[in-house]
Design a protein around this motif. Sequence first.
Motif, PDB file in Angstrom:
ATOM      1  N   TYR A 147      35.656  29.472  -0.275  1.00 14.06           N
ATOM      2  CA  TYR A 147      36.166  29.499  -1.687  1.00 14.06           C
ATOM      3  C   TYR A 147      37.478  29.275  -1.535  1.00 14.06           C
ATOM      4  CZ  TYR A 147      37.839  30.771  -6.282  1.00 14.06           C
ATOM      5  OH  TYR A 147      38.345  30.674  -7.497  1.00 14.06           O
ATOM      6  N   LYS A 240      26.341  33.276 -10.122  1.00  6.18           N
ATOM      7  CA  LYS A 240      27.424  33.492  -8.977  1.00  6.18           C
ATOM      8  C   LYS A 240      26.953  32.252  -7.996  1.00  6.18           C
ATOM      9  CE  LYS A 240      28.558  37.244  -6.946  1.00  6.18           C
ATOM     10  NZ  LYS A 240      28.815  38.444  -6.211  1.00  6.18           N
ATOM     11  N   GLU A 243      30.730  33.480  -3.320  1.00  4.37           N
ATOM     12  CA  GLU A 243      31.630  34.941  -3.704  1.00  4.37           C
ATOM     13  C   GLU A 243      33.047  34.626  -3.479  1.00  4.37           C
ATOM     14  OE1 GLU A 243      31.874  38.215  -4.259  1.00  4.37           O
ATOM     15  OE2 GLU A 243      30.022  38.205  -3.483  1.00  4.37           O
ATOM     16  N   THR A 244      33.733  35.679  -4.366  1.00  3.57           N
ATOM     17  CA  THR A 244      35.312  35.610  -4.266  1.00  3.57           C
ATOM     18  C   THR A 244      35.796  36.805  -3.752  1.00  3.57           C
ATOM     19  OG1 THR A 244      35.223  36.399  -6.523  1.00  3.57           O
ATOM     20  CG2 THR A 244      35.258  33.827  -6.239  1.00  3.57           C
ATOM     21  N   ALA A 245      35.098  37.914  -3.730  1.00  4.59           N
ATOM     22  CA  ALA A 245      35.637  39.140  -3.216  1.00  4.59           C
ATOM     23  C   ALA A 245      35.782  38.827  -1.623  1.00  4.59           C
ATOM     24  CB  ALA A 245      34.460  40.395  -3.273  1.00  4.59           C
ATOM     25  N   ASP A 247      38.253  36.882  -0.494  1.00  5.04           N
ATOM     26  CA  ASP A 247      38.296  35.526  -0.134  1.00  5.04           C
ATOM     27  C   ASP A 247      39.820  35.160   0.385  1.00  5.04           C
ATOM     28  OD1 ASP A 247      39.763  35.553  -2.329  1.00  5.04           O
ATOM     29  OD2 ASP A 247      38.604  34.196  -3.601  1.00  5.04           O
ATOM     30  N   ASN A 257      34.324  39.109  -8.629  1.00  5.76           N
ATOM     31  CA  ASN A 257      33.106  39.292  -9.044  1.00  5.76           C
ATOM     32  C   ASN A 257      32.117  37.987  -8.677  1.00  5.76           C
ATOM     33  OD1 ASN A 257      32.729  41.965 -10.359  1.00  5.76           O
ATOM     34  ND2 ASN A 257      34.207  40.728 -11.877  1.00  5.76           N
ATOM     35  N   GLY A 258      32.876  36.823  -8.220  1.00  7.04           N
ATOM     36  CA  GLY A 258      32.327  35.579  -7.932  1.00  7.04           C
ATOM     37  C   GLY A 258      32.538  34.773  -8.781  1.00  7.04           C
TER      38      GLY A 258
END
Length: 496
Positions: A147, A240, A243-245, A247, A257-258
């Motif tokens: 991401y 979702k 994933e962004t956590a 990243d 939170n995605g």
Amino acid sequence: MSYFKRVKPESVDIRAEGIVSFLDAVKKNGLELHSMMVIRHGKCAAAAWFDPYKPETLHPIYSFSKSLTATAIGFAWQEGILSLDEKVIDIFPEHSPQDPSDYLKEMTLHHLLCMSCGHEIGIDFEKPDWISDFLHHPVLHKPGTYYRYNTAGTNMLSAVITKKTGLSLLEYLQPRLLEPLGIDKITCHRLKDSMHTCAGGNGMQLTTEEMAKFAYFMLHDGEWEGKKLLSGWYEKAAAKQIETAGDAEGHVKEWANGYGYQCWLGSLPGSFRADGAYGQFGFVFPTLDLIVVTTASTEQTQTLVDCMYDHLIPAVCPDGSLKEASDINLEAILDGQKIPGILSCRNPEIEKEISGRVYQLADAGAPMSSFEKLVGGAGLFDLPDDTSMETMCFSFENGQLFWKVTDGGEEKQVVCALDGSFAVSRIGAYSYAASAGWRSLHALEMEIRRVDAISGVRLIFRFDEDKLTIEADETLITFSGLGMNEKHLAEFCIRS
């Protein structure tokens, strides 16, 4: 007249105290809010515009634009114009490398939609050959596995719409979304490629209510007034996709939170949002049948989100639970919101001394910004800078300051309030709000905002005998400088 019927918040089971508490928290945290709307069950429980911003003000929405661009892709997907699995190089073969990498060959529209195209850094999309630059940019990660926020990738989606349909992004959306929703004031910056692609990643302007209409459309999964315009799209956009956590950009809290299809996912189950820099938000809460829309000018967007979650969301109650209206005069509170101007004591002796005096550039060849570049704030594109401010004068009349400048031979005048409020001037096609006051005996401070920008400029004029020096700062305190305009300042002197 608003599309959304105004009602007392208790009639849709929202405590008015929570709305007031939210506004108080915003003020306490030093956040600059420009507008807000709270819509529940299709009715407007609260709406406020902070003077000098008005309901009719077109406001830059930055990356809120991305959700609209993704919606255009959704319509094209629904109509069979494109497939989400379609390879990007197959759509733009004329811009693609002769020997594309394996990862570039894998890049699809799905990857552009969820910011996983494999780029580690972005490209400059304000150049004429930006599409070619995008496709020649190193794809260092397998698409779908990494991401990275990528505004150029969203602009590629806008270019896909134009390449596939022969229409600009807004032209394509007009009969499908904009006209049915009554969104008729939208504008979008155009890029410099041969198709003049709409900058769907960050270039749109909307009124707050038009933002709310779009958020309400997303809340109802593409349905408007009982008619399904777009089926199944927001099941994808609000899911979702990546994933962004943890990243590469270190996203935390509300940004961890995605990510869906050009939408961020929220902390509450099922919630998501259209999200633009500096607080241009369209929060969607399906489980509460609620949307919250804001326009703002703050780098502290997590704090703004925290204010909403700490004060506004807890005030949303189960249906039928509130029986009595609050005795708070909420309408008066909402109508009285304003951006504070500059308030100071008057300086009559110096005002009399400089009033009517003409100042000119001390060095006619010195670089000096044009009026538009000096005043124009974040969110404005292509501000002209082919002229220079040449002269200026100040006059104090009827409790106001009149600042008159010549720029490229053209005379422009800004009226400044001296009572802590903003006076509004019309110059050409644009409105400017200005406030002024004295910082010290020989230093005059002025704040000017082009009201279709996110920020404005604070100018300090220092008068020293026959010399006049100028300092300039943005009203927006930011680390990134996104959308800021470089300013050139020169010394002025009394015209002989």
